[in-house]
Write a protein that holds these residues in place. Structure first.
Motif, mmCIF file in Angstrom:
data_model
loop_
_atom_site.group_PDB
_atom_site.id
_atom_site.type_symbol
_atom_site.label_atom_id
_atom_site.label_comp_id
_atom_site.label_asym_id
_atom_site.label_seq_id
_atom_site.Cartn_x
_atom_site.Cartn_y
_atom_site.Cartn_z
ATOM 1 N N GLU A 1 0.850 -1.188 0.000
ATOM 2 C CA GLU A 1 0.000 0.000 0.000
ATOM 3 C C GLU A 1 0.884 1.236 0.000
ATOM 4 O O GLU A 1 1.941 1.253 0.619
ATOM 5 N N SER B 1 1.330 5.200 0.928
ATOM 6 C CA SER B 1 0.848 6.249 1.814
ATOM 7 C C SER B 1 0.975 7.584 1.091
ATOM 8 O O SER B 1 2.030 7.909 0.544
ATOM 9 N N ASP C 1 0.965 10.682 2.240
ATOM 10 C CA ASP C 1 1.215 11.724 3.228
ATOM 11 C C ASP C 1 1.871 12.923 2.568
ATOM 12 O O ASP C 1 2.175 12.907 1.373
#
Length: 156
Positions: free
Chosen positions: A32, A34, A36
């Protein structure tokens, strides 16, 4: 009798090897992603070369270190297609690549069909995100959007 055992053993080993290859291609290398700060969805503006962060909600993505072409993402954006086409570069010849079946938010044939019908519009996210590979983002009229990596014209 020994020939049957030998043939059975070969078939069993082939089945196990096939299952291992299938599993590694569809599951083993993906992680996965991220999204951010610093790893947001970006688009390249008409004026300028530096991609800009866009509003993206509910971003879900996968990637793999084994190939730069394994990146896929699904998200929504409140930005309209009209605003996006006036601000960001439209991507010529977008070709979404298939995602693993378990990443079910990304339907490459459906995205491709919508792009060909002119329903969805593809934009350049980032040129040469990896050598010879661009990140492309397709946006639908309802705000659903999808991102993937594809070989750029320099590599084709």
């Amino acid at each position: 009798m020994n020939g049957k055992l030998l043939a059975g053993g070969i078939v069993l080993i082939a089945l196990i090897a096939g299952a291992a290859v299938w599993w590694t291609q569809l599951h083993a290398y993906y992680e996965e992603v991220s999204f951010d700060r610093g790893n947001e969805i970006r688009l390249t503006p008409l004026l300028g070369e530096v991609p800009e962060v866009i509003v993206a909600d509910g971003v879900k993505g996968i990637d793999a270190d084994s190939s730069p072409l394994r990146f896929r993402a699904c998200f929504t954006t409140p930005l309209s297609q009209a605003m996006l086409t006036e601000t960001y570069r439209v991507y010529p010849n977008p070709t979404p690549l298939n995602a693993p079946p378990w990443f079910d938010c990304f339907d490459a044939p459906g995205i491709d069909a919508a792009l060909r019908r002119g329903e969805a519009i593809a934009f350049l996210s980032e040129h040469d995100i990896a050598p010879g590979v661009d990140r492309v983002v397709a946006v639908f009229p309802d705000g659903h959007a999808y991102a993937w990596h594809q070989l750029n014209a320099e590599e084709q």
